[in-house]
Design a protein around this motif. Structure first.
Motif, short mmCIF file in Angstrom:
data_model
loop_
_atom_site.label_atom_id
_atom_site.label_comp_id
_atom_site.label_asym_id
_atom_site.label_seq_id
_atom_site.Cartn_x
_atom_site.Cartn_y
_atom_site.Cartn_z
N LEU A 238 -6.67 -23.64 39.19
CA LEU A 238 -5.38 -23.21 39.74
C LEU A 238 -4.69 -22.25 38.78
N ASN A 239 -4.64 -22.62 37.52
CA ASN A 239 -4.02 -21.77 36.51
C ASN A 239 -4.77 -20.46 36.33
N GLY A 240 -6.10 -20.51 36.53
CA GLY A 240 -6.91 -19.29 36.37
C GLY A 240 -6.46 -18.17 37.28
N MET A 241 -6.00 -18.50 38.48
CA MET A 241 -5.52 -17.47 39.40
C MET A 241 -4.29 -16.77 38.83
N ALA A 269 7.11 -9.08 38.92
CA ALA A 269 5.75 -9.57 39.13
C ALA A 269 5.17 -10.12 37.84
N LEU A 270 5.39 -9.40 36.73
CA LEU A 270 4.89 -9.87 35.44
C LEU A 270 5.54 -11.20 35.06
N CYS A 271 6.86 -11.29 35.24
CA CYS A 271 7.57 -12.53 34.92
C CYS A 271 7.06 -13.68 35.79
N ALA A 272 6.86 -13.42 37.07
CA ALA A 272 6.38 -14.46 37.97
C ALA A 272 5.01 -14.97 37.55
N SER A 273 4.13 -14.05 37.13
CA SER A 273 2.79 -14.47 36.70
C SER A 273 2.87 -15.33 35.44
N ILE A 274 3.78 -14.98 34.53
CA ILE A 274 3.93 -15.77 33.30
C ILE A 274 4.48 -17.16 33.62
N VAL A 275 5.48 -17.20 34.51
CA VAL A 275 6.04 -18.50 34.90
C VAL A 275 4.97 -19.38 35.52
N LEU A 276 4.18 -18.83 36.43
CA LEU A 276 3.12 -19.61 37.09
C LEU A 276 2.08 -20.07 36.08
N ALA A 278 2.64 -20.73 32.95
CA ALA A 278 3.25 -21.75 32.09
C ALA A 278 3.41 -23.09 32.80
N VAL A 279 3.77 -23.07 34.09
CA VAL A 279 4.05 -24.33 34.78
C VAL A 279 2.80 -25.00 35.33
N THR A 280 1.68 -24.27 35.40
CA THR A 280 0.45 -24.88 35.89
C THR A 280 -0.49 -25.33 34.77
N LYS A 281 -0.25 -24.84 33.56
CA LYS A 281 -1.02 -25.33 32.41
C LYS A 281 -0.28 -24.99 31.13
N ALA A 310 9.98 -8.05 25.23
CA ALA A 310 10.51 -9.31 24.71
C ALA A 310 11.41 -10.00 25.73
N LEU A 311 12.26 -9.22 26.42
CA LEU A 311 13.16 -9.80 27.41
C LEU A 311 12.38 -10.37 28.61
N SER A 312 11.35 -9.65 29.03
CA SER A 312 10.55 -10.12 30.17
C SER A 312 9.88 -11.45 29.86
N VAL A 313 9.23 -11.51 28.70
CA VAL A 313 8.53 -12.75 28.34
C VAL A 313 9.53 -13.85 28.02
N GLY A 314 10.59 -13.52 27.30
CA GLY A 314 11.59 -14.53 26.97
C GLY A 314 12.24 -15.14 28.19
N SER A 315 12.60 -14.30 29.15
CA SER A 315 13.22 -14.82 30.37
C SER A 315 12.23 -15.68 31.17
N SER A 316 10.98 -15.30 31.14
CA SER A 316 9.95 -16.10 31.84
C SER A 316 9.83 -17.48 31.22
N ILE A 317 9.87 -17.54 29.90
CA ILE A 317 9.78 -18.83 29.20
C ILE A 317 10.99 -19.70 29.54
N VAL A 318 12.17 -19.08 29.56
CA VAL A 318 13.39 -19.83 29.90
C VAL A 318 13.30 -20.40 31.32
N ILE A 319 12.83 -19.58 32.25
CA ILE A 319 12.70 -20.04 33.64
C ILE A 319 11.70 -21.18 33.74
N ALA A 320 10.55 -21.02 33.07
CA ALA A 320 9.49 -22.03 33.17
C ALA A 320 9.88 -23.34 32.50
N LEU A 321 10.35 -23.25 31.25
CA LEU A 321 10.61 -24.46 30.47
C LEU A 321 12.03 -24.99 30.63
N GLY A 322 12.96 -24.08 30.91
CA GLY A 322 14.35 -24.50 30.99
C GLY A 322 14.85 -24.79 32.39
N VAL A 323 14.15 -24.27 33.40
CA VAL A 323 14.60 -24.45 34.78
C VAL A 323 13.55 -25.14 35.64
#
Length: 584
Positions: A238-241, A269-276, A278-281, A310-323
């Motif tokens: 699942l995470n591989g996708m 799109a990049l942020c969404a892929s990072i969030v997915l 992070a939350v799947t593995k 940095a902002l793109s990746v940082g915001s993705s981490i906040v969304i995944a881990l903080g929300v």
């Protein structure tokens, strides 16, 4: 360019490749000793004699060298002029040389869809004959959580549990949980094939030769390290996708010198892929952070802007881990349980050393170490090939920094024990003989007597466990036994060619060969830096493998999924150098 001219022009690459081939072959042979036994001493019994060891090493070195020469020739000869034909450029040989055709081609949606269709159709015989599919060991406890047999906990991502659970519940509506599993696998196969089609289209976009594009499609369609995991319900597949999507977007961002991050659609799109990811593995977040951190460092050295990245990746981490994760965990009341996988290497080293040298520590040092680890228990349960047993003996992870000096001191006094502990834990990642086998029979994978003994702890009785297993309806269709056996014979024939199914080839050898080529042959500072940024993804994956709790086949999925992208790095980097020249 013919092969003779390539060898004449790329002497430095061939010399470096020769050194790398010998080093990797030696490491592979040594790893075989630790796989077969508990030390390098197992090599002679394994290969029959010292001469047998030398011959095996020479064969592997020649194999790696031949792969490197073949790829080098492909990279050099794989030029594409403005008309789309493969040909060397007059301005210089090599995938990195500038020519009229160096501008990125438009996305070829037709190619992506055709490639996806070919790949999906090629997988269907395996999926149909092995229906309803299988699950990995972690997925079974997730099923228990979804059906309320055991409380939710966070060791396995709750997002994955919910996604899998929706398909199990769909199976209940259809009258069979096995049908729900099959629906999941078909959907997973369809999405994965589309992503692999996008990879093929991306290779075309960056000017890779048609041969590489065809080889990528064939690899995705027929390699056993691809179609086997696609046929599983696992957090890794699942995470591989999501990881493939991230890599395509990250590669394109690097190729554009991160100009694409000015587009909110691309950035989203990049942020969404990072969030997915992070939350799947959980591990994949560390991989992405390491790769992006390396990119940021090299860009800062070049005095290039990094704010948007940095902002793109940082915001993705906040969304995944903080929300996302807190919200999903709260909805199902998941219990947060600590994991100590990051301590795998030091705990294994300590346990092995004190098991072999019980008097290595004085009373005061041992008392300090006991604040972090139940030393006696860790030595007792020590498993050379897996750290779970020993890391379960961690008492208080926060105390590790306070006793890190003891860990370092033990390593200086007993370097052999420390090195052996690491090699036992990581040998598969370096061995060309360690074959990747994902498993394709749920009964053999999940419900052996040993496994059933383990699962029984989740139930009040063995009968209750057996009753639940029956409700999953994972039995394969008897009427397809003949076709299934025929496909498994073909699978076994591919498996017998150990290197093409090995951990080392896909996870270690190909990224390092690509790196050596880039360092020796790619011209232009911007292009070289791009190569380093792109290959940082593979490097981060390898780091995660080496510090992980076990060299497990499931962990190879992200590496095998992005092989064509890794091999395409020299073509991607060419676009960066063209952009830099245009700016100048």
């Amino acid at each position: 360019m013919n092969l003779k001219l390539f060898c004449a022009k790329r002497t430095s690459y061939l010399v470096a490749l020769g050194v790398l081939s010998c080093a990797l072959a030696a490491l592979s042979i040594i790893a075989d000793g630790y796989r077969a036994g508990n030390s390098i001493a197992a090599l002679v019994p394994l290969y029959g004699s010292v001469a047998g060891v030398a011959v095996a090493g020479a064969k592997q070195a020649l194999l790696i060298f031949a792969i490197g020469v073949g790829l080098g020739y492909l990279w050099e000869h794989g030029r594409r002029n403005g008309t789309g034909d493969d040909s060397p450029a007059d301005t210089g040989c090599g995938a990195h040389a500038r020519a009229a055709g160096d501008e990125p081609r438009p996305w070829n949606v037709r190619l992506a869809l055709i490639a996806a269709a070919i790949i999906f159709v090629a997988w269907l015989p395996w999926i149909v004959t092995h229906a309803p599919g299988t699950m990995r060991d972690d997925t079974f406890p997730q099923a228990l959580q979804w059906f309320g047999i055991y409380p939710y906990y966070t060791q396995h991502p709750v997002t994955d549990t919910v996604i899998f659970g929706l398909f199990w519940s769909l199976g209940d509506l259809l009258g069979s949980r096995g049908l729900g599993l099959l629906c999941y696998i078909v959907v997973q196969a369809a999405v994965t094939s589309l992503l692999f089609g996008a990879v093929a289209a991306y290779l075309d976009r960056v000017g890779a030769p048609r041969l590489l594009i065809v080889l990528a499609i064939v690899y995705y369609a027929f390699s056993r390290v691809i179609y086997q995991p696609v046929d599983t319900m696992s957090k890794d597949a699942l995470n591989g996708m999501a990881f493939v999507a991230f890599c395509v977007l990250f590669f394109e961002a690097v190729r554009s010198d991160f100009a694409h991050l000015r587009s909110w659609r691309f950035c989203a799109a990049l942020c969404a892929s990072i969030v997915l990811c992070a939350v799947t593995k959980r591990t994949m977040l560390y991989v992405i952070v390491l790769a992006v951190a390396a990119t940021i460092v090299v860009r800062l050295v070049q005095r290039r802007p990094v704010r948007r990245l940095a902002l793109s990746v940082g915001s993705s981490i906040v969304i995944a881990l903080g929300v996302w994760n807190p919200l999903v965990n709260a909805i199902v009341s998941a219990e947060a349980n600590p994991t100590y996988e990051m301590y795998s290497v030091p705990v294994q080293q300590i346990a092995r050393t004190l098991r072999e040298h019980p008097d290595a520590l004085d009373a005061s040092d041992r008392e300090r170490l006991e604040d972090f680890l139940d030393v006696e228990r860790a030595c007792e349960v020590y498993n050379p090939w897996r750290s779970d047993e020993a890391t379960w003996c961690v008492v208080n992870a926060s105390r590790f920094p306070a006793c890190a000096d003891i860990w370092l001191k033990l390593g200086l006094e007993y370097p052999g024990s420390y090195a052996a502990a690491v090699m036992n834990l990581t040998a598969n990642w370096f061995s060309l003989n360690a074959t990747i086998d994902y498993g394709h029979d749920a009964q053999a994978e999940l419900f052996t007597p040993e496994r059933m003994d383990a699962w029984e702890s989740f139930f009040s009785s063995r009968a209750e466990l057996e009753s639940f297993v029956e409700t999953l309806d994972l039995t394969q269709t008897e009427g397809l036994a003949g076709a299934r056996a025929a496909l498994e014979r073909l699978d076994a024939a591919q498996r017998s060619l150990a290197p093409i199914s090995s951990y080392a080839l896909w996870c270690t050898v190909l990224p390092l060969v690509t790196l050596v080529y880039c360092l020796c042959c790619v011209r232009g500072r911007g292009a070289v830096v791009a190569c380093v940024s792109l290959l940082a993804v593979s490097a981060a994956l390898l780091v995660s493998f080496l510090v992980g709790p076990i060299a497990l086949y499931w962990y190879t999925i992200p590496s095998v999924y992005i092989v064509p992208l890794v091999v395409a790095v020299p073509f991607v980097s060419r676009g960066v150098e063209v952009l830099n020249k245009q700016v100048m």
